[in-house]
Design a protein around this motif. Structure first.
Motif, PDB file in Angstrom:
ATOM      1  N   ILE A   8       0.856  -1.188   0.000  1.00  0.00           N
ATOM      2  CA  ILE A   8       0.000   0.000   0.000  1.00  0.00           C
ATOM      3  C   ILE A   8       0.893   1.239   0.000  1.00  0.00           C
ATOM      4  CG2 ILE A   8      -1.950   1.157   1.113  1.00  0.00           C
ATOM      5  CD1 ILE A   8      -2.364  -1.374   2.797  1.00  0.00           C
TER       6      ILE A   8
ATOM      7  N   GLY B 114      -5.908   4.052   1.928  1.00  0.00           N
ATOM      8  CA  GLY B 114      -6.336   2.689   1.628  1.00  0.00           C
ATOM      9  C   GLY B 114      -7.143   2.523   0.365  1.00  0.00           C
ATOM     10  N   ASN B 115      -7.554   3.615  -0.270  1.00  0.00           N
ATOM     11  CA  ASN B 115      -8.332   3.481  -1.511  1.00  0.00           C
ATOM     12  C   ASN B 115      -8.156   4.746  -2.353  1.00  0.00           C
ATOM     13  OD1 ASN B 115     -10.346   5.477  -0.617  1.00  0.00           O
ATOM     14  ND2 ASN B 115     -11.064   3.855   0.762  1.00  0.00           N
ATOM     15  N   GLU B 116      -8.729   4.709  -3.560  1.00  0.00           N
ATOM     16  CA  GLU B 116      -8.491   5.806  -4.501  1.00  0.00           C
ATOM     17  C   GLU B 116      -9.235   7.082  -4.107  1.00  0.00           C
ATOM     18  OE1 GLU B 116      -6.075   5.019  -6.110  1.00  0.00           O
ATOM     19  OE2 GLU B 116      -6.297   2.861  -5.878  1.00  0.00           O
TER      20      GLU B 116
ATOM     21  N   GLN C 277      -9.617   8.158  -1.048  1.00  0.00           N
ATOM     22  CA  GLN C 277      -8.741   8.797  -0.063  1.00  0.00           C
ATOM     23  C   GLN C 277      -7.532   9.432  -0.737  1.00  0.00           C
ATOM     24  OE1 GLN C 277      -7.829   5.702   2.762  1.00  0.00           O
ATOM     25  NE2 GLN C 277      -9.901   5.694   3.640  1.00  0.00           N
ATOM     26  N   TRP C 278      -7.020   8.779  -1.769  1.00  0.00           N
ATOM     27  CA  TRP C 278      -5.880   9.337  -2.502  1.00  0.00           C
ATOM     28  C   TRP C 278      -6.226  10.679  -3.129  1.00  0.00           C
ATOM     29  CZ3 TRP C 278      -1.129  10.184  -3.367  1.00  0.00           C
ATOM     30  CH2 TRP C 278      -0.648  10.584  -4.598  1.00  0.00           C
TER      31      TRP C 278
ATOM     32  N   THR D 266      -3.475   4.710  -9.390  1.00  0.00           N
ATOM     33  CA  THR D 266      -3.969   3.536  -8.661  1.00  0.00           C
ATOM     34  C   THR D 266      -2.930   3.115  -7.620  1.00  0.00           C
ATOM     35  OG1 THR D 266      -2.974   1.859 -10.106  1.00  0.00           O
ATOM     36  CG2 THR D 266      -5.128   2.730 -10.765  1.00  0.00           C
ATOM     37  N   ASN D 267      -3.393   2.362  -6.665  1.00  0.00           N
ATOM     38  CA  ASN D 267      -2.465   1.928  -5.610  1.00  0.00           C
ATOM     39  C   ASN D 267      -1.311   1.123  -6.187  1.00  0.00           C
ATOM     40  OD1 ASN D 267      -1.797   1.361  -2.656  1.00  0.00           O
ATOM     41  ND2 ASN D 267      -2.014  -0.711  -3.474  1.00  0.00           N
TER      42      ASN D 267
END
Length: 406
Positions: free
Chosen positions: A230, A248-250, A252-253, A272-273
């Motif tokens: 991650i 933890g996810n897009e 949040q990014w 993407t992560n």
């Protein structure tokens, strides 16, 4: 009513893994009789730090217990122990495998006396296998169990964790095993032997690291404070200290990029992560440079408001001053008979109807010897003989109260 009220535990363990297990049993209502050698649990002398004459190490994991001194190497001491087994539910020990056999109190003996007895044994490497008879301490298990190989900075030496993960984790696994054995006993009427080991504990916690190794054949490497799967998910430095961020996810990014005024949310290197993990060497320096422009409190508040997992890196002085910790009752206190008020870490399991409780402080050596021996039918003059013959002992107040028989 406590969830384990009515259960009696004979605690032969010492140091950390076993005492941690039995402390939780005691917190939840079981009567835990801590059976100590005449010299006492090793950790009574481990320090500094001490509070008065009491070791902080011992004080940390022995509340809510009663202390009975028994010399199990004497025939009378063994007899007293086996008399206690008749009505007990659980025995916990963390000797090196084979020790109970030498003392003549191994599982086969216990279950002949009480078929409902549950024996929980915690050891370095388990009760069988090529390494079973080896002594095992926490640091040995951290090294052999793979933790030290992935802990620390890239290119640096192996580093053990600051907490005793193997000891405490094995105590937790033993506790879970005990609860499972109690449930099974409800159906079968019979106890069983719970076997927990420090090495097994460390292996069981490898989870995704082990599965990644099985899939690729590549050994995981230390990554400092970063996460192998991650990104960003690590500690960052602000202009006044450190804090953690976990994206933890897009969604949040994208929020993180918005807060930091970074126009890279849709950059093909980072959108993407998986791409961020592959290109972390480019991404992390960008974030580090921006995070250093503001204090940690600024970033923690801004990220938290946006729903991005974040938190400060606390010293214990910060942690135990946090009002949330107080509200969750994770800092409590007890009155100790010789040193006054002592602070204790609270109970991590919150039960709505039958919560645990801190009732009594860690016992003085032999504080309850007289009480427990009298429960077995020993008269005061008999107890004094046991004291004088080195079979048992009590604290000074007990010796004074029985002095007239000497």
């Amino acid at each position: 009513m406590k969830p384990l009220q009515g259960l009696q535990v004979l605690d032969l363990s010492r140091i950390l893994s076993g005492p941690y297990c039995t402390m939780i049993l005691a917190d939840m209502g079981a009567e835990v009789i801590k059976i100590e050698s005449p010299q006492g649990d090793d950790t009574r002398a481990w320090g500094p730090p001490f509070i008065g004459t009491e070791s902080c190490y011992f004080l940390s994991v022995n509340r809510n217990k009663k202390s009975l001194v028994l010399n199990l190497k004497t025939s009378e001491g063994k007899k007293i122990f086996l008399d206690l087994v008749k009505s007990a539910d659980i025995v916990v020990e963390n000797f090196r495998p084979g020790t109970l056999d030498k003392l003549g109190i191994h599982y086969d003996v216990l279950k002949q006396i009480n078929e409902r007895i549950i024996l929980a044994s915690i050891s370095g490497f388990g009760q069988y296998g090529p390494y079973a008879k080896r002594p095992g301490y926490d640091v040995i298990a951290q090294g052999m169990g793979g933790l030290m190989s992935v802990n620390g900075e890239p290119g640096g030496p192996p580093i053990k964790a600051g907490f005793s993960f193997a000891d405490l984790g094995s105590g937790m696994w033993a506790l879970i095993g005990i609860l499972m054995a109690l449930q099974a006993r409800n159906h079968t009427g019979k106890g069983q032997w719970v076997d927990a080991s420090l090495l097994d504990t460390m292996i069981s916690w490898q989870t995704y690291l082990a599965t990644g190794f099985f899939a690729t054949g590549k050994n995981p490497q230390p990554m400092g404070n970063a996460h192998p799967s991650i990104c960003p998910y690590q500690v960052f430095q602000a202009n006044d200290g450190y804090f953690n961020v976990g994206v933890g996810n897009e969604a949040q990014w994208k929020k993180l990029c918005e807060i930091m005024n970074l126009n890279i949310a849709n950059d093909p290197r980072f959108s993407t992560n998986s791409e961020r993990v592959e290109n972390r060497d480019q991404l992390i320096p960008m974030l580090e440079n921006l995070f250093k422009k503001e204090p940690s409190k600024y970033w923690v508040e801004a990220l938290d408001e946006a729903g991005i997992p974040t938190g400060p890196v606390y010293q214990l002085s910060d942690l135990y001053a946090d009002p949330h910790v107080s509200e969750r009752e994770m800092l409590l206190s007890l009155h100790h008979p010789t040193i006054g008020e002592i602070k204790q870490v609270g109970i991590p399991i919150k039960l709505s109807e039958t919560p645990g409780e801190l009732k009594t402080p860690p016992p003085l050596l032999g504080e309850h010897s007289c009480e427990i021996l009298q429960r077995l039918g020993y008269r005061e003059e008999d107890i004094v003989k046991l004291f004088h013959n080195g079979v048992s002992s009590g604290n000074d107040s007990i010796l004074q109260s029985t002095k007239r028989y000497s």
